[in-house]
Design a protein around this motif. Structure first.
Motif, PDB file in Angstrom:
ATOM      1  N   GLY A 153     -50.392  41.732 -41.756  1.00  0.00           N
ATOM      2  CA  GLY A 153     -49.948  40.390 -41.404  1.00  0.00           C
ATOM      3  C   GLY A 153     -51.067  39.470 -40.972  1.00  0.00           C
ATOM      4  N   SER A 154     -52.238  40.021 -40.605  1.00  0.00           N
ATOM      5  CA  SER A 154     -53.356  39.159 -40.211  1.00  0.00           C
ATOM      6  C   SER A 154     -53.960  38.483 -41.438  1.00  0.00           C
ATOM      7  N   ASP A 155     -54.669  37.393 -41.213  1.00  0.00           N
ATOM      8  CA  ASP A 155     -55.273  36.678 -42.342  1.00  0.00           C
ATOM      9  C   ASP A 155     -56.318  37.540 -43.050  1.00  0.00           C
ATOM     10  N   LEU A 156     -57.042  38.358 -42.312  1.00  0.00           N
ATOM     11  CA  LEU A 156     -58.021  39.248 -42.940  1.00  0.00           C
ATOM     12  C   LEU A 156     -57.334  40.312 -43.782  1.00  0.00           C
ATOM     13  N   TYR A 157     -56.257  40.881 -43.264  1.00  0.00           N
ATOM     14  CA  TYR A 157     -55.532  41.926 -43.987  1.00  0.00           C
ATOM     15  C   TYR A 157     -54.961  41.380 -45.294  1.00  0.00           C
ATOM     16  N   GLN A 158     -54.462  40.147 -45.271  1.00  0.00           N
ATOM     17  CA  GLN A 158     -53.795  39.564 -46.438  1.00  0.00           C
ATOM     18  C   GLN A 158     -54.775  39.085 -47.502  1.00  0.00           C
ATOM     19  N   SER A 159     -56.010  38.821 -47.111  1.00  0.00           N
ATOM     20  CA  SER A 159     -56.951  38.217 -48.060  1.00  0.00           C
ATOM     21  C   SER A 159     -58.113  39.117 -48.466  1.00  0.00           C
ATOM     22  N   CYS A 160     -58.323  40.207 -47.745  1.00  0.00           N
ATOM     23  CA  CYS A 160     -59.543  40.995 -47.943  1.00  0.00           C
ATOM     24  C   CYS A 160     -59.234  42.469 -48.189  1.00  0.00           C
ATOM     25  N   GLY A 161     -60.133  43.119 -48.892  1.00  0.00           N
ATOM     26  CA  GLY A 161     -60.060  44.558 -49.084  1.00  0.00           C
ATOM     27  C   GLY A 161     -61.360  45.191 -48.629  1.00  0.00           C
ATOM     28  N   TRP A 162     -61.313  46.468 -48.312  1.00  0.00           N
ATOM     29  CA  TRP A 162     -62.511  47.157 -47.843  1.00  0.00           C
ATOM     30  C   TRP A 162     -62.397  48.644 -48.136  1.00  0.00           C
ATOM     31  N   ALA A 163     -63.516  49.337 -48.045  1.00  0.00           N
ATOM     32  CA  ALA A 163     -63.528  50.788 -48.267  1.00  0.00           C
ATOM     33  C   ALA A 163     -64.758  51.366 -47.606  1.00  0.00           C
ATOM     34  N   THR A 164     -64.704  52.657 -47.320  1.00  0.00           N
ATOM     35  CA  THR A 164     -65.856  53.346 -46.742  1.00  0.00           C
ATOM     36  C   THR A 164     -66.017  54.720 -47.379  1.00  0.00           C
ATOM     37  N   THR A 165     -67.243  55.150 -47.486  1.00  0.00           N
ATOM     38  CA  THR A 165     -67.552  56.543 -47.814  1.00  0.00           C
ATOM     39  C   THR A 165     -68.282  57.135 -46.625  1.00  0.00           C
ATOM     40  N   LEU A 166     -67.728  58.215 -46.101  1.00  0.00           N
ATOM     41  CA  LEU A 166     -68.322  58.896 -44.960  1.00  0.00           C
ATOM     42  C   LEU A 166     -69.083  60.115 -45.479  1.00  0.00           C
ATOM     43  N   LEU A 167     -70.408  60.041 -45.417  1.00  0.00           N
ATOM     44  CA  LEU A 167     -71.265  61.156 -45.837  1.00  0.00           C
ATOM     45  C   LEU A 167     -71.473  62.052 -44.623  1.00  0.00           C
ATOM     46  N   SER A 168     -70.895  63.237 -44.658  1.00  0.00           N
ATOM     47  CA  SER A 168     -70.927  64.108 -43.482  1.00  0.00           C
ATOM     48  C   SER A 168     -72.334  64.606 -43.204  1.00  0.00           C
ATOM     49  N   ALA A 169     -72.570  64.941 -41.936  1.00  0.00           N
ATOM     50  CA  ALA A 169     -73.873  65.473 -41.544  1.00  0.00           C
ATOM     51  C   ALA A 169     -74.205  66.731 -42.335  1.00  0.00           C
ATOM     52  N   GLY A 170     -73.189  67.574 -42.546  1.00  0.00           N
ATOM     53  CA  GLY A 170     -73.416  68.811 -43.293  1.00  0.00           C
ATOM     54  C   GLY A 170     -73.798  68.568 -44.729  1.00  0.00           C
ATOM     55  N   ASP A 171     -73.118  67.636 -45.399  1.00  0.00           N
ATOM     56  CA  ASP A 171     -73.438  67.355 -46.795  1.00  0.00           C
ATOM     57  C   ASP A 171     -74.805  66.679 -46.938  1.00  0.00           C
ATOM     58  N   ILE A 172     -75.142  65.807 -45.991  1.00  0.00           N
ATOM     59  CA  ILE A 172     -76.462  65.179 -46.017  1.00  0.00           C
ATOM     60  C   ILE A 172     -77.552  66.241 -45.938  1.00  0.00           C
ATOM     61  N   SER A 173     -77.397  67.160 -44.987  1.00  0.00           N
ATOM     62  CA  SER A 173     -78.400  68.211 -44.796  1.00  0.00           C
ATOM     63  C   SER A 173     -78.461  69.156 -45.990  1.00  0.00           C
TER      64      SER A 173
END
Length: 343
Positions: A115-135
């Protein structure tokens, strides 16, 4: 990479009352696996695509340098005409390092609230690179392809996030990226992958382009919240119920920002290291800080046996002189060699 200043370390330290966004999935986080989260695509963005309204996308990361916690890549996209009015003027997005932890958390909560203006107009995404996978990638042996360095991991995460938005039906026309390494080389790589988009890779892009500023907030709050979940599960010392709230308030004194230059982080690592196995999914074992502790006097040196299939014979072993000396039947089938004394 430059070490953060004391003031930057304090700003990097997650607050104990941080908003936990939907991009933080505890089961995946605690398993040590990397994962990606995509927000729902607002109908207005799909409509904007149909009407040929240009959609812009920003990319930024959080947590590249710490020894504790994941590295998070974030993207943020919206119709280009809304970029300045909505992000810069209405909500005052900026580089996440400039904003306080409380402001970052509040912006993320608004973005994730239906219902917020940001929620209605914008999209987003994240990739979480785990500490274990990085190492695991950075320490990958040569017979398995060699080291998968942090820049390569970051490049792959960026490309997969952008492609994921395209796959969801959003026609991204402009892409803005906060650089890793040399901007020109990074930009050429992305242009080869996404030839139809106008791509800009620049230093300090999180301060120059509002969509990158918003992406930096998504990445930073996701990392901060992930650290909070990891702390509550793995970092906090065992307490009774009466002491639990006090320990939550004192969390920053125990865990800190996760950076090697943060004495709170180093103290926690020293005080919570298993002599053989080190730490859990919260730690990047490939970082020098962790390596030095494991190889120090409190660590136990382990010699891992070389894997084999149980058959160590070589073809030439079947024709060795040893077999002949022991009277091997095949080795003496045609008799034994005569010495010089026979002549």
């Amino acid at each position: 990479m430059e070490e953060p200043t004391p003031a930057e370390i304090e700003n990097e330290t997650p607050p104990s009352n941080i908003f936990i966004p939907p991009s933080v999935i505890p089961s995946s986080l605690l398993s040590g696996r990397s994962y990606t989260y995509f927000s729902p695509v607002p109908p207005s963005l799909l409509a904007a695509t149909e009407k040929s309204v240009p959609v812009c996308l920003g990319v930024d990361e959080a947590g590249r340098g710490p020894v504790l916690g994941p590295m998070v890549y974030g993207i943020f996209y919206l119709p280009l005409p809304l970029s300045d009015p909505l992000l810069r003027q209405t909500h005052h997005f900026d580089d996440s390092k400039v904003l306080t932890p409380q402001v970052r958390s509040s912006l993320m909560q608004t973005l994730a609230t239906a219902g917020s203006d940001l929620y209605q107009s914008c999209g987003w995404a994240t990739t979480l690179l785990s500490a274990g996978d990085i190492s695991a990638g950075m320490m990958r042996p040569s017979n398995a392809g060699g080291s998968y360095n942090l820049n390569a991991q970051a490049m792959d995460a960026t490309a997969e996030l952008i492609q994921g938005v395209y796959d969801r039906g959003v026609n991204i026309q402009e892409i803005y990226v906060d650089t890793i390494g040399q901007p020109a080389a990074y930009q050429k790589k992305l242009e080869r992958i996404f030839p139809t988009a106008k791509i800009t890779v620049a230093k300090k892009a999180d301060s120059l382009y509002p969509c990158v500023s918003a992406a930096s907030v998504c990445a930073k709050v996701t990392r901060d919240a992930a650290l909070e979940v990891l702390w509550k599960t793995r970092g906090r010392p065992p307490t009774n119920d009466e002491e639990k709230d006090k320990n939550d308030e004192d969390r920053n004194m125990e865990w800190g920002s996760g950076y090697p230059s943060d004495q709170r982080c180093v103290s926690w690592l020293r005080g919570n290291m298993h002599p053989v196995f080190g730490w859990g999914p919260e730690c990047r074992f490939s970082w020098g800080t962790a390596k030095d502790m494991l190889e120090g006097p409190k660590g136990v040196k382990v010699d891992w046996p070389v894997d084999d299939d149980g058959d160590t014979h070589r073809l030439t072993d079947f024709f060795s002189a040893k077999d002949q000396e022991e009277g091997d039947e095949l080795g003496t089938w045609f008799g034994t060699p005569a010495g010089l004394e026979a002549f």
